[in-house]
Scaffold this active site. Structure first.
Site, short mmCIF file in Angstrom:
data_model
loop_
_atom_site.label_atom_id
_atom_site.label_comp_id
_atom_site.label_asym_id
_atom_site.label_seq_id
_atom_site.Cartn_x
_atom_site.Cartn_y
_atom_site.Cartn_z
N CYS A 277 -1.38 6.29 9.65
CA CYS A 277 -0.12 5.89 10.17
C CYS A 277 -0.39 4.40 10.95
O CYS A 277 -1.20 4.40 12.08
CB CYS A 277 0.66 6.66 11.14
SG CYS A 277 2.21 6.30 11.80
N ASN B 196 -3.89 5.24 15.67
CA ASN B 196 -4.81 4.95 14.69
C ASN B 196 -5.64 3.52 14.75
O ASN B 196 -4.63 2.54 14.54
CB ASN B 196 -4.35 5.33 13.44
CG ASN B 196 -3.71 6.76 13.15
OD1 ASN B 196 -4.66 7.56 13.39
ND2 ASN B 196 -2.58 6.94 12.83
N CYS C 145 3.96 8.65 0.94
CA CYS C 145 4.36 7.48 1.87
C CYS C 145 4.38 6.07 1.11
O CYS C 145 3.60 5.48 0.59
CB CYS C 145 3.15 7.14 3.33
SG CYS C 145 3.74 5.91 4.37
N GLY D 199 7.02 -2.27 5.80
CA GLY D 199 8.32 -2.63 5.87
C GLY D 199 9.14 -1.94 6.85
O GLY D 199 9.04 -0.70 7.13
N CYS E 186 1.06 -2.02 15.45
CA CYS E 186 1.08 -1.64 14.05
C CYS E 186 0.42 -2.61 13.39
O CYS E 186 0.87 -3.87 13.48
CB CYS E 186 2.45 -1.50 13.58
SG CYS E 186 2.66 -1.09 11.71
N GLU F 35 0.77 -1.09 -0.12
CA GLU F 35 0.02 -0.01 0.00
C GLU F 35 1.15 1.17 -0.02
O GLU F 35 1.94 1.27 0.64
CB GLU F 35 -1.01 0.25 1.16
CG GLU F 35 -2.19 -1.17 0.96
CD GLU F 35 -3.15 -0.95 2.20
OE1 GLU F 35 -4.30 -1.38 1.65
OE2 GLU F 35 -3.01 -0.53 3.40
N PHE G 228 10.07 5.73 17.85
CA PHE G 228 10.60 5.49 19.43
C PHE G 228 9.50 4.99 20.36
O PHE G 228 9.76 3.85 20.86
CB PHE G 228 10.94 6.79 19.77
CG PHE G 228 12.19 6.98 21.00
CD1 PHE G 228 13.17 6.22 20.64
CD2 PHE G 228 11.62 7.35 22.15
CE1 PHE G 228 14.38 6.34 21.54
CE2 PHE G 228 12.68 7.45 22.98
CZ PHE G 228 14.11 6.79 23.01
N HIS G 229 8.64 5.79 20.74
CA HIS G 229 7.34 5.07 21.16
C HIS G 229 7.13 4.78 22.76
O HIS G 229 6.21 4.45 23.24
CB HIS G 229 6.70 4.12 20.46
CG HIS G 229 6.60 4.30 19.05
ND1 HIS G 229 5.87 5.30 18.36
CD2 HIS G 229 6.95 3.28 17.88
CE1 HIS G 229 6.04 5.21 16.89
NE2 HIS G 229 6.50 4.07 16.79
N CYS H 285 6.27 -7.28 6.85
CA CYS H 285 7.37 -6.52 7.58
C CYS H 285 7.57 -7.62 8.58
O CYS H 285 7.00 -8.57 9.10
CB CYS H 285 6.64 -5.44 8.34
SG CYS H 285 7.85 -4.46 9.44
N CYS I 240 5.99 -4.73 15.81
CA CYS I 240 5.77 -3.75 16.65
C CYS I 240 4.17 -3.98 16.79
O CYS I 240 3.23 -4.11 15.83
CB CYS I 240 5.80 -2.53 15.96
SG CYS I 240 7.44 -2.14 15.51
#
Length: 396
Positions: free
Chosen positions: A373, A330, A131, A199, A145, A118, A254-255, A138, A142
Site C-alpha cells: 500500500c 510501507n 487492487c 489515482g 504515498c 500497476e 483518513f490518516h 494521481c 499525499c
C-alpha cells in the site's frame, strides 16, 4: 513540514493516441449494456434483435473471457463477420509480472498511448483481492504515498479499468471452461476488488462507475457490490453519488485526527476538511446499505501515532459504522517518513479496539516487489525523482 503543500498537482494532460494501425473500430470492452446496444444497432443489428445480441456478446466477453468473434459460436457466421468488421476486443497489455515471496503478484500494465499503471493481486486463505488503478499517476499529493509523487497523466477509460480485472483472471486461469459455471471449480481466486491502486477513483467517477457496473453484472464477472471497495482521499461531493450509482463499500484514506496534520498528509483536506468529510460519511452507510466505512490510517512515526491521536480518532468517528484499518507505513526510496514502532502500532490498535471498533493491523504484502500500500508507481516514473525533489514536493 510547511503548510504550502498543494491540494492537487498541476495536471499534465497527455493526449491519448490510438495504437498504430488502429482502424477506428469500437472496442467492446468497457461499454455498458446500454452503450453496447446502441453500438450494435448503429453497426446494423436489427433493433428487435439488439437485446438478445447484447446478452449473447456480454456472456462471451465477461463470463467466458472470449477474445475472438469467431469463437462466439451461438452467433451466425455472417453476424460474427459483421462484428469483426466493426468492433475490436482490446485489453491493456501486461508488460511484466513480479511475484513476491508471500505470493502477491504485481503487474505492470500498458494502456493506450504507451502509459503504464500497476495492478496488484493479493492471495489470502479465504479470498483473493485485486487492487486496481483508476488513473495514470494521481492528481493528489499525499506526502506519504509513492504514487502521489507521479503527476497525473490521464484518467483510465472504463475498458482499461475493467480490463485490469480481465487480465488478472487471464493470469490466474480463472475463466470457466465451456459448460461449467463460475463456481464449479471451487472458490474464486479473484473474489474481491479494491480501487486502491494508482489515482483517486472519485476524480474519474463515470469511468469507475461503468467499469464496476460491468464487474457486478450477474451475467459476466459477477462480483457482488459487497466485494468491491472504493477508496477515496475525501472527494466529498462525490461520496453520496458513489453510494447511489455504484453502491459498493467505501474506504477513506483518513490518516490524521486534526486538520493541521491532515492538511500536510492528505492536502485535499484543505478543500474538504475532516468535519465536512465525516458529515458526508455519516450518510453513506444509509445511502448504500453498506455495513460500515473502513477508515485507512497509515502509521507514521512521531506524526500521527500517539495515544492522543487514537483517542481523537474514536471520538471523531463516533456514530459512524466503521472499522479502522491500521497500515504500517510501507517505505519507498526517498520516502520522507518512517514506519511507527510495532509496539506503538499495537498500543494505538488497543485503544481503538477498547473503544468498540475493529482495528486490524494490516500485514504488509509484497514489500519485496514494491507492491505494498502506497508504493505503486509506474516503472517509467519510479526512478525519476531524487529524495530532495520528493521532500520539496511534499513541503518538508
Amino acid at each position: 513540514m510547511t503548510a504550502e503543500t498543494p491540494i492537487t498537482q498541476d495536471v499534465l494532460t497527455i493526449p491519448r493516441k490510438l495504437p498504430e494501425g488502429e482502424s477506428g473500430k469500437v472496442n467492446l470492452i468497457g461499454l455498458t449494456r446500454t452503450a453496447l446496444r446502441e453500438a450494435l444497432i448503429e453497426a446494423g443489428t436489427p433493433e428487435k434483435q439488439a437485446k438478445m445480441r447484447v446478452n449473447q456478446i456480454w456472456q462471451w466477453l465477461y463470463h467466458w473471457g472470449v477474445r475472438e468473434f469467431e469463437a462466439m459460436t451461438n452467433l451466425a457466421k455472417p453476424y460474427r463477420a459483421l462484428l469483426a468488421e466493426k468492433f475490436t476486443i482490446d485489453l491493456p497489455e501486461i508488460v511484466s509480472k513480479q511475484v513476491s515471496a508471500d505470493g502477491t503478484r504485481k503487474y505492470l500494465v500498458r494502456i493506450a498511448g504507451g502509459h503504464e499503471v500497476e495492478v496488484v493481486y493479493i492471495p489470502e486463505t479465504d479470498r483473493g483481492t485485486l487492487c486496481i488503478s483508476s488513473q495514470v499517476g494521481c492528481t493528489l499529493t499525499c506526502s506519504f504515498c509513492h504514487t502521489g509523487t507521479q503527476k497525473l497523466v490521464r484518467n483510465l477509460t472504463a475498458g482499461e479499468i475493467v480490463g485490469q480485472i480481465m487480465l488478472a483472471r487471464d493470469d490466474l486461469d480463472e475463466w470457466p471452461a465451456p459448460g461449467t459455471g463460475t463456481g464449479d471449480n471451487g472458490p474464486r481466486l479473484l473474489s474481491n476488488i479494491v480501487l486502491m491502486g494508482m489515482g483517486e477513483p472519485l476524480y474519474n467517477f463515470d469511468n469507475v462507475r461503468d467499469a464496476m457496473k460491468i464487474a457486478m453484472d450477474g451475467e459476466g464477472i459477477a462480483l457482488s457490490r459487497r466485494r468491491i471497495t472504493l477508496s477515496t482521499s475525501g472527494v466529498v461531493p462525490e461520496i453520496a453519488k458513489c453510494a447511489e450509482e455504484i453502491g459498493c463499500l467505501m474506504a477513506v484514506s483518513f490518516h490524521a485526527t486534526t486538520d493541521e496534520v491532515r492538511n500536510k498528509l492528505v492536502p485535499i483536506n484543505k478543500r474538504w476538511n475532516i468535519e465536512q468529510l465525516l458529515n458526508a460519511l455519516r450518510e453513506y452507510p444509509r445511502l448504500s446499505n453498506s455495513e460500515r466505512i473502513t477508515f485507512e490510517y497509515v502509521m507514521l512515526k512521531d506524526v500521527n501515532d500517539t495515544d492522543a491521536d487514537a483517542r481523537r480518532l474514536v471520538k471523531l468517528i463516533q456514530g459512524i459504522p466503521a472499522k479502522i484499518n491500521l497500515i504500517p507505513f510501507n517505505e519507498w526510496p526517498g520516502a520522507p517518513y518512517q514506519r511507527s514502532d510495532w509496539e506503538r502500532i499495537e498500543r494505538f490498535a488497543d485503544i481503538v479496539h477498547k473503544a468498540g471498533y475493529a482495528s486490524p493491523i494490516r500485514t504488509p504484502r509484497g514489500e519485496d516487489i514494491m507492491a505494498a500500500c502506497g508504493q505503486l508507481k509506474s516503472a517509467t516514473e519510479r526512478a525519476r525523482k531524487s529524495r530532495a525533489q520528493i521532500a520539496q514536493d511534499a513541503g518538508l
